[in-house]
Design a protein around this motif. Sequence first.
Motif, PDB file in Angstrom:
ATOM      1  N   ASP A 179       0.838  -1.195   0.000  1.00 58.31           N
ATOM      2  CA  ASP A 179       0.000   0.000   0.000  1.00 58.31           C
ATOM      3  C   ASP A 179       0.880   1.255   0.000  1.00 58.31           C
ATOM      4  O   ASP A 179       1.889   1.320   0.685  1.00 58.31           O
ATOM      5  CB  ASP A 179      -0.909   0.009   1.230  1.00 58.31           C
ATOM      6  N   THR A 180       0.514   2.236  -0.825  1.00 56.85           N
ATOM      7  CA  THR A 180       1.371   3.413  -1.026  1.00 56.85           C
ATOM      8  C   THR A 180       1.677   4.126   0.285  1.00 56.85           C
ATOM      9  O   THR A 180       2.826   4.438   0.597  1.00 56.85           O
ATOM     10  CB  THR A 180       0.692   4.388  -1.994  1.00 56.85           C
ATOM     11  N   SER A 190       1.490   2.990   3.369  1.00 50.42           N
ATOM     12  CA  SER A 190       2.308   2.147   4.240  1.00 50.42           C
ATOM     13  C   SER A 190       3.764   2.168   3.798  1.00 50.42           C
ATOM     14  O   SER A 190       4.680   2.298   4.613  1.00 50.42           O
ATOM     15  CB  SER A 190       1.768   0.719   4.244  1.00 50.42           C
ATOM     16  N   ASP A 192      -1.348  -2.070  10.144  1.00 51.09           N
ATOM     17  CA  ASP A 192      -1.952  -1.852   8.829  1.00 51.09           C
ATOM     18  C   ASP A 192      -2.666  -3.132   8.385  1.00 51.09           C
ATOM     19  O   ASP A 192      -2.484  -4.201   8.989  1.00 51.09           O
ATOM     20  CB  ASP A 192      -0.878  -1.454   7.816  1.00 51.09           C
ATOM     21  N   TRP A 216      -3.153  -6.207   5.973  1.00 51.75           N
ATOM     22  CA  TRP A 216      -2.360  -7.030   5.068  1.00 51.75           C
ATOM     23  C   TRP A 216      -3.142  -8.303   4.768  1.00 51.75           C
ATOM     24  O   TRP A 216      -3.521  -9.030   5.673  1.00 51.75           O
ATOM     25  CB  TRP A 216      -1.002  -7.369   5.681  1.00 51.75           C
TER      26      TRP A 216
END
Length: 580
Positions: free
Chosen positions: A232-233, A235, A249, A251
Amino acid sequence: MTFQQKMITAFLLFVLLPIMILGYISNRISTDTLQKTISSQTVQTLRAVDSNVMTALNEVHHFSDYLLSSGDLQSFLMSHEEESIIDLYNRRQAIAGIMYDNAEVERILLYSWSGELLYQSNDRNESEWSLSSKAFMEEMKQAAGAPVWLGPSPEAKHPFQRESGFQLIHGRLINDVNTLDPIGYMVLSIKLEVLDDIFASSGPIPSTELLVNNKGEIIYSVNRKWIGRRMDTASFEKVRSSEDGYMLDQWNGEKSLLTFRPSDFKLSGNENVWLVSIKPWDALSGDIDYIRNTTVVLGLFAILAAVLFNFLYLRRIAGFIQLMSRKMKEAEKGDLSVRMRAYPLKELNGLSNRFNEMIRRIGELILQIKTEEEKSRQAEFKVLQQQINPHFLYNTLESINALAAMNGQKDISNMTINLGRLLRISINGKYEVSISQEINHVKSYLEIQQIRFEHLFTYSIEVEDTMMNELVLKLILQPLVENSINHAFHEEKKGCIHIIGTRNGSTGYFYVQDTGKGFPRNVLERLYEKRDGTGKNGHGIRNVHERLQLYYGNRYGMVICSSEKGTTIKVSFPLAERDG
């Protein structure tokens, strides 16, 4: 909102809400502490993994060093065009034998200095493995013999990865060992299995470790399906902007703890690589879930306690307060017959009894005030009845005085004159008179009593001159002198009355002393009762003391001392300079 509802609301706000806030804060602190602790341990693990990765890659470096210094490979690149087919075949067989000794190397590719493919260790069409990546070739030139790495990628434009499998690509410039002139390029295709044992998860908590390049692409995972997937950008931006770190986050559809650190491994173009460890949060947060669940249970217990508290105790208290409020309103309207009933709770019963006692006492005070008012009204009525025209009294006394003088009755004349003086001060409507007037009044009284009792006593008066113009409450000495005459003297023994007036700062004192027989203890106690207003007789003494305290305050009043040698009455009053 009723009182009962207010109490329940207050209970929930001051008990339940703090429990929930405490639970939330505890959960947040525990979560942050757990994240920090687990991530700190994981960073240490990632350091060890990175060290093992570099060890495995260094073994590939050593193998490629061996190949570059091999005489067969050097001879193959320098003379393959001049040698016979048999010599070329033999040299190729020798290179294949070297590769056979290293199972991690899947393929060896040898290129001429111009980029032409000269050798590959399998039977694929040679044209597919031409050194088409100019950037990769230029980087090998710039590295001057140092290793250059390409990571695996599912993209079709990858120059050395066109099969379903993924490999690490290791490229190096080949120099002549004698002249150090460049003579070609070597590319090794390394199986990813060389890293599988290093990244295999063996701990009690499931974990996934990844290698991620500078674009956020996963270049290695034990699970090959993740290779090529982008993180993810948001993250990855946090990963790329930090050294060691961690974050929570999503996943693969679940909340996870991501721990990351930069690796010492570099890709082509000096591109950074990061080690990322992913652990499912549910597997880590068992203790935190326990705290959260405990908080919920405590909250439910608090609600249950509030319900029981309301049912067993609060309703009684609320009912008691409401009933007392209603009774007080009835009492305010004048109904002093209201009473609270008895209660089983000790505290409520005590309040109920005190309320009843207060209402009873109020009733008694009201009755007492009514009685006093009635007495005052009757006294005023009697005063009005007994009022006589002062001029008539003065004229009558003057006539008596004239008749007495004409007939030689000196005592009668003196008594008449002194009686007139007494009447003038008594009838005077003012509350206060000057001390000189009060002294003249008591002198007139003493003169009359001396004639009446045939000089049973003598008297003397000593008053400081500075006090004579001060004001004092009138008619305070005469009742005291009267008390001495009535109780202190008898015919067998004459006595003396001594009046002293003195001051101490802003306080004035009168001392009325007699040399009489004094009072027995029980008589003195009765005098104190009269002074305090509890006796049935002695209205004069009581009147003096009460008037002094009512007019000047409780600091002032009268003190009585008596012994066999006589009696002393001390009177205190304030002094102030006044006009007139």
